[in-house]
Motif scaffolding. Structure first.
Motif, PDB file in Angstrom:
ATOM      1  N   ARG A 227      20.695  52.432  40.940  1.00 28.43           N
ATOM      2  CA  ARG A 227      21.392  53.711  41.069  1.00 28.43           C
ATOM      3  C   ARG A 227      21.522  54.433  39.728  1.00 28.43           C
TER       4      ARG A 227
ATOM      5  N   ILE B 122      19.340  54.720  37.345  1.00 30.82           N
ATOM      6  CA  ILE B 122      18.020  54.911  36.763  1.00 30.82           C
ATOM      7  C   ILE B 122      17.999  56.199  35.941  1.00 30.82           C
TER       8      ILE B 122
ATOM      9  N   LYS C 288      17.040  60.413  37.148  1.00 33.96           N
ATOM     10  CA  LYS C 288      17.109  60.267  38.605  1.00 33.96           C
ATOM     11  C   LYS C 288      16.895  61.597  39.331  1.00 33.96           C
TER      12      LYS C 288
ATOM     13  N   ARG D 256      16.190  50.722  44.573  1.00 33.80           N
ATOM     14  CA  ARG D 256      16.082  51.079  43.158  1.00 33.80           C
ATOM     15  C   ARG D 256      17.471  51.145  42.553  1.00 33.80           C
TER      16      ARG D 256
ATOM     17  N   THR E 264      13.850  62.232  41.840  1.00 28.61           N
ATOM     18  CA  THR E 264      14.119  62.581  43.238  1.00 28.61           C
ATOM     19  C   THR E 264      13.368  63.851  43.627  1.00 28.61           C
TER      20      THR E 264
END
Length: 186
Positions: free
Chosen positions: A69, A71, A74, A67, A78
């Protein structure tokens, strides 16, 4: 012309992840991780991982994901991904629990039956032989060898009825987590 196409493409830094799963769960994991921004990495062929404890071979698939980095959201994605992974691990634990207690019960009854058969054998080989004691000890011994199968089957059935609603609740929780992740991506 090819040079102008290559120059028009922007650089994207990716982060990578490998997930190991049973072959029946591959689609579930791919669909789940896509809701957190992960995509299957087509650059690397998806393969098998052999887990070989002594005497048992289980085939597992390794899914390689990537994906962007940079985004958006994030940190939240996560966090949701960790919740997803925790729910999946709990489902795995509940699935194992269906058979663990019945297995322990069946093995215990089998061992006790074997102990009675050993006592029966010692009674008949004693000098002088104790035939009546041999028969008395052989009856629970044979029962201890026959009953484990039926105890296991009924125990698994009982545990399955008890744990299925809990597993379904976890799947519902997973779907809610994936829906939240999907909304954050859009």
């Amino acid at each position: 012309m090819q040079n102008s196409e290559k120059r028009g493409r922007e650089f994207i830094a990716y982060e990578y992840k490998e997930v190991t799963a049973d072959p029946g769960q591959i689609s579930f994991f791919i669909d789940g991780y896509e809701n957190f921004g992960w995509k299957v990495d087509e650059n690397i062929p998806q393969g098998y991982l052999e887990e070989a404890p002594p005497g048992a071979m289980r085939r597992k698939n390794t899914i390689r994901l990537k994906r962007d980095r940079k985004i958006m959201n994030k940190a939240e994605l996560t966090r949701l991904q960790r919740n997803f992974e925790a729910c999946v691990a709990e489902i795995g634990h509940l699935e194992k629990e269906k058979t663990s207690h019945p297995t322990i019960l069946a093995i215990t009854v089998g061992i006790v039956g074997t102990a009675f058969m050993a006592g029966s054998t010692f009674a008949v080989t004693a000098s002088p032989p104790h035939i009546a004691l041999c028969v008395i000890l052989a009856i629970p011994g044979f029962l201890g060898w026959i009953l484990p199968y039926f105890l296991y089957k009924s125990g698994v059935s009982r545990k399955t009825r008890k744990l299925t609603p809990l597993i379904e609740e976890k799947y519902d929780e997973i779907y809610e987590i994936c829906e939240k992740g999907s909304k954050l991506l859009n």
